[in-house]
Design an enzyme around this catalytic site. Structure first.
Site, PDB file in Angstrom:
ATOM      1  CG  HIS A 125      -1.743  -0.821   0.963  1.00 46.04           C
ATOM      2  ND1 HIS A 125      -3.194  -1.414   0.355  1.00 46.04           N
ATOM      3  CD2 HIS A 125      -2.349  -2.087   2.232  1.00 46.04           C
ATOM      4  CE1 HIS A 125      -4.158  -1.867   0.665  1.00 46.04           C
ATOM      5  NE2 HIS A 125      -3.069  -2.459   1.347  1.00 46.04           N
ATOM      6  CG  ASP A 162      -3.071  -8.163   0.986  1.00 42.04           C
ATOM      7  OD1 ASP A 162      -2.364  -8.517   1.780  1.00 42.04           O
ATOM      8  OD2 ASP A 162      -3.663  -7.678   0.633  1.00 42.04           O
ATOM      9  CG  ASP A 245      -5.118  -9.388   3.411  1.00 38.91           C
ATOM     10  OD1 ASP A 245      -4.438 -10.743   2.531  1.00 38.91           O
ATOM     11  OD2 ASP A 245      -4.852  -8.333   3.667  1.00 38.91           O
TER      12      ASP A 245
END
Length: 308
Positions: A125, A162, A245
């Protein structure tokens, strides 16, 4: 050849605070899993400390200085609502970047075929001038440009599974036709980027997945779009943003993957890498916040790397 594990104890010292999902126990359970007898063949390496020249391949010098100067002497400092630093965060972040760059060095030298970087904080990110989403420096993006500068590996691909879109990696790559980014991720979800129409200069492949999507949808997204594009790109090196995740038990999103899905996608990436770049693959830990799911998923991923 053996699969390498790059890590460093300093990565346990980054502590965003009580109740924060990106907690040190994430790395502890992974290291515990990878010390099991079945993983005895792993080649453990200590991550070196990244230097400014590596960080500045993606982040301006003023940003690097700002982050490192903001590391607190005690307590914590918040960079945004999600991203905080403790006294150990600077060293952890430098070792995280150093791990991925060292993995690139070793793969470029032909010493081993693939690597897993068991590091934190995560990175995908982080934009060139903005820390966000638990991330300080963009580990995989730095490694990609380092591979080009240090080893002449001009074409580098990142595959990101992800559950959250790697907005930072996309932002760094989107104008460079020799960098490739493919992502499957929940949509809508944080950080709000990653729509299918975001294609860069033809080098970005986003395959958003609706909430509650599971194995069938994930494998179709990867096998039908992301992985064929990876193969067509024909990289000199493949990096994986390995976030776990999207697992059904993870509390931060609502995809429904299981450990077998992570093993499957790892094997598929390795097949393409074997054809394109001598199997050179470096995988880098990103998200994953249910400790049991993270431990099992990461073990499945590394097990597949060892088979490759």
């Amino acid at each position: 050849m053996a699969t390498m594990i790059f890590t460093h104890p300093a990565c346990l010292d980054h502590d965003p605070g009580p109740g924060h999902p990106e907690r040190p126990d994430r790395l502890r359970v992974i290291l515990e899993a990878l010390k099991a007898p079945e993983f005895a063949a792993l080649d453990w390496r200590e991550a070196p400390r990244a230097d400014d020249s590596q960080l500045e391949l993606v982040h301006p010098a003023r940003y690097v200085a700002q982050i490192l100067q903001t590391v607190p002497q005690g307590g914590r400092v918040s960079l945004d609502l999600d991203t905080a630093m403790s006294p150990g965060s600077g060293e952890a972040a430098l070792r995280a970047v150093g791990a991925v760059c060292a993995a690139v060095d070793t793969l470029a030298a032909g010493e081993e075929s693939n690597a897993f970087c068991a590091i934190r904080p995560p990175g995908h990110h982080a934009e060139p001038e903005r820390a966000m989403g638990f991330c300080l420096f963009n580990n995989v993006a730095i490694a990609a440009f380092y591979a080009r500068k240090a080893h002449g590996l001009e074409r580098v691909a990142v595959v990101d599974f992800d559950v959250h879109h790697g907005n930072g990696t996309q932002a760094v790559f989107e104008d460079d036709a020799d960098m490739f980014y493919a992502s499957t991720h929940q949509w809508p979800a944080y950080p709000g980027t990653g729509a299918a129409h975001e294609t860069g200069v033809g080098n970005i492949v986003n395959v958003p997945l609706e909430p509650m999507s599971g194995s069938a949808e994930f494998r179709e997204a990867m096998g039908g779009r992301a992985l064929p594009a990876l193969s067509e790109f024909a990289p000199d090196l493949v990096l994986i943003s390995a976030g776990f995740d999207a697992h059904a038990d993870d509390p931060l999103a609502s995809l429904q993957l299981r450990e077998d899905d992570y093993a499957w996608v790892t094997r598929e990436i390795l097949k393409i890498a074997a054809e394109c770049c001598g199997g050179r693959v470096a995988s880098v830990l990103e998200g994953g916040y249910d400790l049991d799911a993270l431990k099992a998923s990461c073990a499945a991923h590394v097990r597949a790397l060892m088979e490759g």
